[in-house]
Structure formats: structure tokens, C-alpha cells
Design a protein around this motif. Structure first.
Motif, short mmCIF file in Angstrom:
data_model
loop_
_atom_site.label_atom_id
_atom_site.label_comp_id
_atom_site.label_asym_id
_atom_site.label_seq_id
_atom_site.Cartn_x
_atom_site.Cartn_y
_atom_site.Cartn_z
N UNK A 125 -61.71 -20.84 11.85
CA UNK A 125 -61.20 -22.17 11.47
C UNK A 125 -62.13 -22.84 10.48
N UNK A 126 -63.43 -22.69 10.66
CA UNK A 126 -64.39 -23.30 9.73
C UNK A 126 -64.26 -22.67 8.35
N UNK A 138 -61.58 -21.19 7.17
CA UNK A 138 -60.29 -21.59 6.60
C UNK A 138 -60.37 -23.03 6.06
N UNK A 139 -61.07 -23.90 6.80
CA UNK A 139 -61.22 -25.29 6.35
C UNK A 139 -61.97 -25.35 5.03
N UNK A 192 -59.59 -24.24 2.35
CA UNK A 192 -58.59 -25.27 2.06
C UNK A 192 -59.20 -26.41 1.24
N UNK A 193 -60.41 -26.81 1.60
CA UNK A 193 -61.08 -27.87 0.83
C UNK A 193 -61.28 -27.43 -0.61
#
Lengths: 188, 218
Positions: free
Chosen positions: B72-73, B75-76, B79-80
């Protein structure tokens, strides 16, 4: 019980007292002490791990929300990436431009790469900019205008930076056109 | 009165001494104290075992969650990066200068007594300003006046769309060449016009002031 202790008895009592103190010391130092220390360490570890687990659930939720919010940006990014074809730009961009101008009635377009450089912005570390010279030996002004309009509308990552139009010496109806265009391409 | 003698007093005394022997009493106390310490240690050990079991459960839960958190980190971050890149790219796209509308406006200003020979145009890297050099011929009874009319019309038209518009002659001179216009030989003038403007949209006041300036110059 005798009122007075003899020397032997006093010695025994003293040694016993020392032995007792030593026993108590060993008990606390080598048995109970490490046990309590281990228990405190484990309790601290449990608290830290529980905090990590709780914050990780928040992290997972945030990422899921971000995924939803960034849907539009993600699809726009993919669309912009798709404007870059597979392979070296020098291989596919000139034929693409030639075909484009052919489709607008402007033949024999010559395209050459002038320069290629990376972006300074950290956000565009995956992109590069190429500067191209496009020569149109004979173009009608109206067709040229339509072609440039179509080019600027259909290629969002292409910007015409310089334009040079000269009347063709042999045919006043047509012009010789030189365009300098900068394209932004995704580095494969 | 009968004489009472305790012939066993020594033995009784010895028995009492044996019972109240300090060494024996001390040993009993020590054993009791040792038992208390042992029980206390046992109780602490039991609590420690329970805490260890709890720790193992918590660590097992974390081991299940950790890979998801790492993913998740990652992917975040991706995305950023995508969001930031898209913002910058959109900014670059929006700041482009579109040549086609300018060429269309220019074509609209060229009257039959004007012929453009060349156009050299450059836009700034960020698309905020444009510089165009136009070379042409005007053919009319008063060719200079025709050239001036072209300049003013171009300034007016560009001021409707752009700001800080300047259309100025760099050169305007009568030419020795005459051209046939509608069958009649007509005098010509050669001109060189420099056009500069900001691509920011003009306000109605700016467009009006350019029109007023042009009217005053007429």
C-alpha cells in the motif's frame, strides 16, 4: 535458649546471615530480575506492534481512498503515456508526421531530430523532451493552417515553438514552411 | 508433706532445648521464606508466559498485515507520483501557444492589396509570449497607407484575443517595383512588421484601449 551466644554460635549466625543475603541477591539478580526485564520488554513490544498494526489499517484505508481519488489522474496519465509509441522516437515519429501531413494534402514532409533532453522537474523524471524540425517544401496556407490546428488538437504533448513561412519562389500559391516542434515522450 | 522431686528435669530441659534450637528454627524460617520466593517466582513466570503468548499473537497478526502495508505504501507513492506528473503535464499542455488561431487571424487581416512574403514566429518556452516578424508588399495608390491599415487591423484583431499587443513597423519603404492590380500598374511598398504579444487573454478594457489608440493614429 542460652542468654549468651558463644563464639562458635556467633560465627554460625554471621555466616548464615551472609549466605542469606547472597541468596536474596542471587534470587533478584539472576532469577526474578531477568524475568521482569523480559516481561517489560515484551509488554513494550506488544504495545509498539499494536500501534503499528492500528496505523497500518489507517494506511490501507488512505491508500484505498487515494486510489479512488486518483482514478481520473491515473486514466489521464495512461492516455498521455499512450501517445508515446514503442521503440526509439527517431524510428516512429518522422513517419507519423509524414503520414499526418500527407493526410492534409501536404506532401514530402521532412522530419529530423534536433535535440533530446530530460526534464529538470522531479515529477517528470520518467519523461523526456525531443525537439524536431519539420520541413514542408510546398504547403497551401489554408491547408497548412488546418493541418497545424489538427496537429495541435490531436497531439497534446506537442508544441510548435517556431514557425517560418516563406513564399515559394517557383510557385506563389504555395509556401515553404519550417516548423520547430517540441514533443514530450515517455521514456520506455 | 511429700517431697516432690523431678528426676527427669534434665531430660525435659534437653528436650525443650532441642525444640527451641535456634538453628532448627532458623532453618524452618529459611525454608518458609524460600518457598515464598519460589511461589513468587512461579507467579511471575506464569505471567511472563501469558505475555509471551500475547506477543506471539500480536506478531502473527502484524506478519499478516505487513506485506499489505508495504504494498500500500508503494502504491501510494506511485499514485502521488502519477498525480504530480499529470498536474505538471497538464500545466505544460495548457500553457502551449496555439499557432492555428493566430494564422487564421492573420489571414483575416490580409486584404487584396497586401501580400505577405515571409513569416517568422517564435513562442517563449513557457508559451507566455510570442514574437512574429512579417515581411510583405503593399500595392495601392497609396501603398504606405495600405501597409499602415494592415498594421492597424492586425493590432486590433490580435488585441481581441491577446494582451500587451504591439504591432510596429521595423521598416516601410516605397519600392521601385510596380505590380498589375486589376489591370492597372500600381505602386508598391515593402514593409517589415514586428508583432509581439502575451498569450494571456486580453481584458475588454485592453482590447478597447488598443482600438482607441488605433483610431487616434488614423
Amino acid at each position: 535458649m542460652p542468654n549468651k551466644f558463644n563464639k562458635d554460635q556467633i560465627q554460625k549466625i554471621f555466616l548464615s546471615g551472609l549466605g542469606f543475603i547472597a541468596l536474596i541477591y542471587c534470587y533478584f539478580t539472576f532469577f526474578l530480575g531477568p524475568l521482569n526485564s523480559s516481561r517489560e520488554t515484551m509488554t513494550q513490544t506488544i504495545n509498539e506492534t499494536q500501534e503499528k498494526t492500528a496505523s497500518s489499517k489507517t494506511e490501507l484505508k488512505k491508500t484505498a481512498n487515494l486510489e479512488v481519488q486518483a482514478k481520473e489522474a491515473t486514466s489521464r496519465y495512461e492516455a498521455l503515456k499512450a501517445t508515446t509509441q514503442e521503440g526509439a522516437p527517431i524510428a516512429w515519429f518522422p513517419p507519423k508526421m509524414r503520414n499526418f501531413f500527407d493526410g492534409h494534402g501536404i506532401e514530402k514532409a521532412g522530419v529530423k531530430l534536433d535535440s533530446s533532453s530530460a526534464f529538470k522537474e522531479a515529477e517528470l523524471s520518467d519523461w523526456m523532451k525531443d525537439t524536431w524540425s519539420i520541413e514542408l517544401p510546398a504547403a497551401d496556407y489554408e491547408e497548412l493552417g488546418k493541418a497545424i490546428a489538427d496537429l495541435e488538437n490531436s497531439e497534446p504533448l506537442l508544441a510548435v515553438q517556431k514557425i517560418s513561412i516563406h513564399a515559394a519562389p517557383d510557385d506563389p500559391q504555395f509556401q515553404q514552411v519550417d516548423l520547430t516542434a517540441q514533443t514530450i515522450l515517455f521514456t520506455q | 508433706m511429700a517431697l516432690q522431686l523431678n528426676l527427669l528435669h534434665e531430660e525435659i530441659s534437653e528436650h525443650r532445648q532441642r525444640q527451641r534450637d535456634p538453628l532448627k528454627l532458623g532453618i524452618y524460617a529459611l525454608v518458609a521464606f524460600g518457598a515464598i520466593l519460589f511461589l513468587w517466582y512461579g507467579w511471575n513466570a506464569y505471567q511472563t508466559i501469558q505475555i509471551r503468548s500475547q506477543l506471539q499473537d500480536v506478531q502473527a497478526e502484524w506478519a499478516k498485515v505487513e506485506p499489505k502495508v508495504i504494498a500500500a505504501q508503494k502504491r501510494a507513492e506511485e499514485l502521488h507520483k502519477i498525480i504530480d506528473s499529470t498536474k505538471v503535464l497538464d500545466g505544460i499542455i495548457d500553457s502551449r501557444f496555439y499557432w492555428a488561431p493566430f494564422l487564421a487571424q492573420l489571414a483575416g487581416c490580409v486584404s487584396p492589396d497586401i501580400q505577405l512574403i515571409s513569416l517568422e514566429g517564435t513562442s517563449a518556452d513557457d508559451g507566455s509570449s510570442v514574437n512574429v516578424s512579417l515581411e510583405g508588399l503593399s500595392a495601392a495608390t497609396e501603398p504606405r497607407h495600405a501597409a499602415e491599415q494592415f498594421r492597424q487591423k492586425l493590432a486590433e484583431q490580435l488585441a481581441k484575443k491577446y494582451s500587451s499587443v504591439k504591432v510596429e513597423f521595423r521598416n516601410l519603404e516605397d519600392s521601385d517595383t510596380t505590380v498589375n492590380l486589376a489591370g492597372a500598374p500600381t505602386a508598391t511598398a515593402r514593409f517589415l512588421v514586428n508583432v509581439t504579444f502575451d498569450t494571456k487573454a486580453s481584458t475588454p478594457e485592453t482590447a478597447a484601449s488598443t482600438a482607441t489608440k488605433t483610431e487616434a493614429q488614423k
